[in-house]
Design an enzyme around this catalytic site. Structure first.
Site, PDB file in Angstrom:
ATOM      1  N   GLY A   1       1.840   5.016   3.485  1.00 43.81           N
ATOM      2  CA  GLY A   1       1.546   5.696   4.742  1.00 43.81           C
ATOM      3  C   GLY A   1       2.675   5.752   5.741  1.00 43.81           C
ATOM      4  CE  LYS A   2       8.777   5.715   2.868  1.00 40.11           C
ATOM      5  NZ  LYS A   2       7.892   5.838   1.688  1.00 40.11           N
TER       6      LYS A   2
ATOM      7  CB  SER B   1       0.644   9.024   8.035  1.00 41.39           C
ATOM      8  OG  SER B   1       0.357   9.833   6.920  1.00 41.39           O
TER       9      SER B   1
ATOM     10  CB  THR C   1       2.769  10.343  -0.413  1.00 43.56           C
ATOM     11  OG1 THR C   1       2.624  10.960   0.872  1.00 43.56           O
ATOM     12  CG2 THR C   1       4.217   9.928  -0.600  1.00 43.56           C
TER      13      THR C   1
END
Length: 586
Positions: free
Chosen positions: A23-24, A26, A504
């Site tokens: 989630g980096k 986002s 992703t």
């Protein structure tokens, strides 16, 4: 604003790093929006080859600074590492093409074909963003989705003496060659690395999930970066299942307990960092409204009915193993980004084959893997090994020093030793061990849990270079088999791409498939791991997540995979021979 620790008095540069699917992107986008909404001028930069920043904002960005119209004060830039690497290679090779002999030019091209070149070229692209420049003078904050790796930074910290050493032909075949084309002065790179290490200017945010293996890997990243001077680090644990989703859902309760145990038992070096915890959201993190709610603790809206209206085809891992077993022997390689479950699935495939009576060698080149812990026992027909990168590297270093270093004077030997401390030396050493093991696949099954994708591609680059070298030296009438030829033969090697049913990880697996195809290696199957849609859940949040997965599963089935399996998310972690056998039959 909110009470996120990593946003407390933020410095000018914020770097987010973490494996695919944590989630980096986002979080980086949500951070950029929050700072811009607070009245700051913000530039968001992505150097992730699987970047979906443009998709998140719903506009095309690309390799130019692009204003985000819906967010006053925010602009974005996507650096394409592959395009940067090609430009970089052209800049080095172009002037000597037609001047130097073709064999020399081919040698230079091979030296610049690896992932080291891609990393250096990407750093070359955004160095200007880290140093005082007219390009970024108007931005109060510059946010990087994907930080430079410790690998890249170590390369740029190596002493300048290597240049003359390589020019004289004394250097070893490590990845120092790609540095030869850097167009900027070393002083500017030093300034960039100094900016990274300055806590007044830069903050590094490690992004992880609440999983024991992922947190152990993040701890290694923390220590690696801390050792080279990047000490201003924060930790975000993303996607934690809220406690209010646990009631009357055994799977949700098991996930919650597993995550809480991982948080309680996280490595001590991480506990010492400032930590933020972000709850799992039911929605896909695309669009401004959802991103503005990422850091809030308000109850998320469930937009779908609790029912999953579209069934997914039952595709068990065991069906793939049936086809693998039909050949009687061969190499099975499980590849994919870190955190998708390659180690567990490799062990499950190996256990299934061994229980069918085949001799199986299960091995890993992943320093983050623990096959012994996963198996938690022994099994007839199954042998287990691990390629120890440190041991293999030391063996290789000593071999080079005894041969190439034997005739050098004291200064030359010292420079050779410095060259051998390059991170790519490890890849060459691991490749040698890898080559030894895959020869066994002619008589038995070798199941290989590979290292995360970037390292794997370096390993395959080494395989390709070896293949080309052997091809040049062999007469046309001589029969020979190189490791690359074995990898390219689907009767001898089956590559299984492991991913999650999330945007992703699927995109990263598709990019890996394209890279493998360029090397003449056709992935045999995909495995979608830890799928919520493939199991039964009652939690409204998990049911929403299951509905969200269907689009990604359909993309794999219809766009990417020749064959595939969907492995459900399980209540119990698949540890031990019995659980692994059960996993293969799901």
């Amino acid at each position: 604003m909110n009470d996120c620790k990593f946003l407390d008095q933020p410095p000018r540069f914020l770097f987010f790093t973490g494996k695919g699917g944590v989630g980096k992107t986002s979080i980086a986008c949500a951070t950029a929006i929050q700072l811009a909404d607070a009245g700051h001028q913000v530039l968001l930069v992505s150097t992730d080859p699987a970047s979906n920043v443009g998709q998140v904002f719903g506009i095309e960005i690309g390799n130019r600074i692009t204003v985000i119209p819906a967010v006053p004060g925010l602009a974005a830039l996507e650096i394409d590492p592959q395009a940067a690497a090609q430009t970089y290679r052209d800049r080095i090779v172009g002037p000597v093409r037609g001047v130097l002999p073709d064999a020399v030019v081919k040698g230079i091209e091979e030296q610049l074909s690896g992932a080291c070149t891609t990393e250096i070229a990407a750093f070359d692209e955004f160095t200007a963003l880290l140093t005082d420049s007219a390009l970024t003078a108007n931005y109060q904050h510059i946010i990087f989705d994907t930080a430079p790796t410790g690998h890249t930074i170590r390369l740029l910290q190596l002493p300048g003496a290597w240049t003359g050493f390589l020019d004289e032909g004394k250097g070893d075949a490590s990845c120092l060659g790609p540095l030869a084309g850097l167009e900027k002065q070393r002083s500017q790179y030093k300034a960039a690395v100094d900016a990274l290490a300055d806590p007044q200017r830069s903050r590094l945010i490690l992004v992880a999930r609440a999983q024991q293996a992922t947190l152990r890997e993040v701890a290694r990243t923390h220590e690696e970066l801390n050792a080279i001077g990047l000490s201003q680090q924060y930790l975000i644990v993303n996607g934690i299942l809220p406690e209010d989703q646990v009631a009357q859902d055994p799977l949700a309760a098991a996930i919650y307990q597993r995550e809480q145990r991982a948080l309680t038992e996280m490595p001590e070096v991480l506990k010492a960092l400032p930590i933020d915890r972000i709850e799992l959201k039911p929605f896909n993190l695309v669009g401004l409204d959802t991103l503005r709610h990422l850091f809030t603790t308000a109850a998320p809206a469930i937009t779908h009915d609790a029912a999953i209206t579209q069934a997914i085809p039952v595709r068990s891992l065991s069906k793939l193993v049936d086809a693998i077993a039909a050949d009687g022997h061969g190499l099975v390689m499980l590849m994919g980004k870190g955190g998708v479950g390659k180690t567990t699935l490799a062990a499950a495939v190996a256990v299934d084959l061994a229980q069918r009576g085949f001799p199986v060698h299960l091995t890993t080149s992943d320093p983050a893997a623990n096959l012994t812990e996963t198996l938690n026992g022994m099994l007839d027909n199954l042998t287990v090994s691990r390629i120890d990168p440190h041991a293999e590297t030391e063996h290789y270093r000593q071999q080079v020093l005894k041969t190439k270093g034997a005739q050098l004077d004291t200064q030359g030997r010292a420079l050779l030793e410095e060259d051998l401390r390059s991170p790519c030396t490890e890849e060459i050493a691991v490749f040698q061990a890898f080559s030894r093991i895959i020869r066994e696949a002619g008589k038995k099954f070798v199941v290989m849990d590979t290292a995360p994708t970037g390292h794997t591609l370096l390993l395959l680059d080494a395989t390709g270079a070896y293949h080309r070298e052997v091809s040049r030296q062999m007469d046309s009438g001589v029969h020979y088999l190189t490791p690359m030829m074995q990898l390219q033969d689907p009767k001898q090697t089956k590559v299984l791409l492991v991913t999650l049913a999330e945007t992703t990880p699927v995109l990263e697996a598709a990019n890996l498939q394209a890279d493998l195809r360029r090397a003449g290696i056709e992935p045999w199957a995909w495995v979608i791991n830890n799928s919520v849609a493939a199991t039964t859940v009652h939690s409204p949040l998990l049911r929403q997540r299951a509905a969200n997965e269907l689009g990604e599963i359909n993309a794999v089935a219809n766009q990417y995979a020749q064959r595939y399996a969907v492995v459900p998310l399980l209540q119990e972690e698949p540890v031990g021979v019995a659980c692994l056998r059960a996993l293969a039959s799901k």
